[in-house]
Design an enzyme around this catalytic site. Structure first.
Site, PDB file in Angstrom:
ATOM      1  CB  SER A 174       5.023  -3.062  -0.149  1.00 37.75           C
ATOM      2  OG  SER A 174       4.633  -1.713  -0.025  1.00 37.75           O
ATOM      3  CE1 TYR A 225       0.870  -4.467  -2.181  1.00 39.54           C
ATOM      4  CE2 TYR A 225       1.446  -2.289  -1.378  1.00 39.54           C
ATOM      5  CZ  TYR A 225       1.754  -3.411  -2.123  1.00 39.54           C
ATOM      6  OH  TYR A 225       2.937  -3.473  -2.809  1.00 39.54           O
TER       7      TYR A 225
END
Ligand code: NDP
Length: 271
Positions: free
Chosen positions: A158, A176
């Site tokens: 990501s 994350y």
């Protein structure tokens, strides 16, 4: 867009692929795209029946769609936070198909909570599913890939792996980002270690794709709503990094749009 069919003599003819997190979203799309190119695909996640999860999508549905189009696929239920499930995922794949040529580490569980409030239990779960699982599944498939003289490992990352470029209020994506940064460093390191073994190890990040997970976290807003990447684009980019000479395309930290442009690809419709 092209017609969505299974070509048994396609780019992945004779290859066996394991795609994690393939009950919905990006993993489902990758599994379907690989099957369209003739791969035998192991479709894995936790959800087998629709009423088992609050989000839509099951491994049964993904496999049914592939079968209905004439492709080959096997659903294997696995909770990747559980050591025995990680082991049995690869064991069942080898029992059914005899090898693993392509491993796609796509599954993720994500909590967007500020560091100050982040519970250790959730931190451990995210690290387990997003970092340790790709590491251990790679360990489990590497011996077979070495024996066969080739392999392709693809880790889905990501933009969150990058350091934030602005000092402004954000909504708790630090953990994350830590997971994805670790996944990216693992990727480039393993790519180096496996270069002489003819095993490609790459990262692709999707941009923003309107998956059930993204909708659940309400990640689409007025600022980014015009910048959505179709899931077909992500699947096509992943396909490009899952075949061909492993030594020519390895150790890359790539984005779906950039791969499409570099290789002049058109995204196929999905079965
Ligand atoms: P979704 O949340 O829509 O799907 C996540 C998948 O992971 C599901 O199939 C889920 O299946 C599986 N999963 C979650 N926990 C586990 C577990 N413990 N064991 C096994 N499987 C599990 O995600 P997306 O499709 O949006 O994202 C896919 C990947 O792309 C992720 O790595 C994500 O970080 C990355 N990404 C996505 C972006 C986007 O815009 N969509 C942007 C940037 C990165 P089940 O619940 O059935 O177990």
């Amino acid at each position: 867009m092209t017609v969505a069919t299974v070509n048994p003599d396609g780019l992945l003819k004779g290859r066996i692929a394991v795609v994690t997190g393939a009950s919905r979203g990006i993993g489902e799309a990758i599994a379907k795209r690989y099957a369209m190119e003739g791969a035998k695909v192991v479709v894995t996640a936790r959800t087998v029946e629709e009423d088992e999860h609050f989000l839509p999508g099951t491994i049964t549905n993904t496999v049914d769609a592939i079968h209905q189009a004439g492709g080959e696929a096997l659903a294997v239920k696995a909770d990747l936070s559980q050591p025995e499930d990680r082991q049995q995922l690869i064991e069942q794949t080898l029992d059914a198909f005899g090898a693993v040529d392509i491993l796609v580490n796509n599954a993720a569980i994500t909590f967007f909570i500020p560091v100050a409030d982040f519970p250790q239990r959730r931190f451990a779960l995210m690290m387990d599913v997003q970092v340790w699982t790709p590491f251990e599944l790679s360990q489990l498939v590497l011996p077979g890939m070495r024996e066969r003289g080739s392999g392709w490992i693809l880790n889905i990352s990501s933009h969150a792996a990058l350091h934030p470029d602005k000092q402004e209020a954000a909504r708790g994506s630090t953990v994350y980002g830590m997971c994805k940064a670790a996944l990216e460093r693992f990727t480039t390191g393993l790519a180096q270690e496996m270069y002489d073994e003819n095993i490609a190890v790459n990262v692709i990040s999707p941009g923003l794709v309107a998956t059930p997970g993204v909708m659940h976290h309400k990640l689409i807003n007025d600022t980014n709503k015009d910048n959505i990447t179709p899931v077909e684009v992500m699947a096509e980019a992943c396909l490009r990094l899952s075949h061909g000479d492993p030594q020519l395309l390895t150790g890359r930290i790539d984005y779906a749009d950039a791969v499409m442009e570099e290789f002049s690809l058109q995204a196929a419709d999905l079965i």
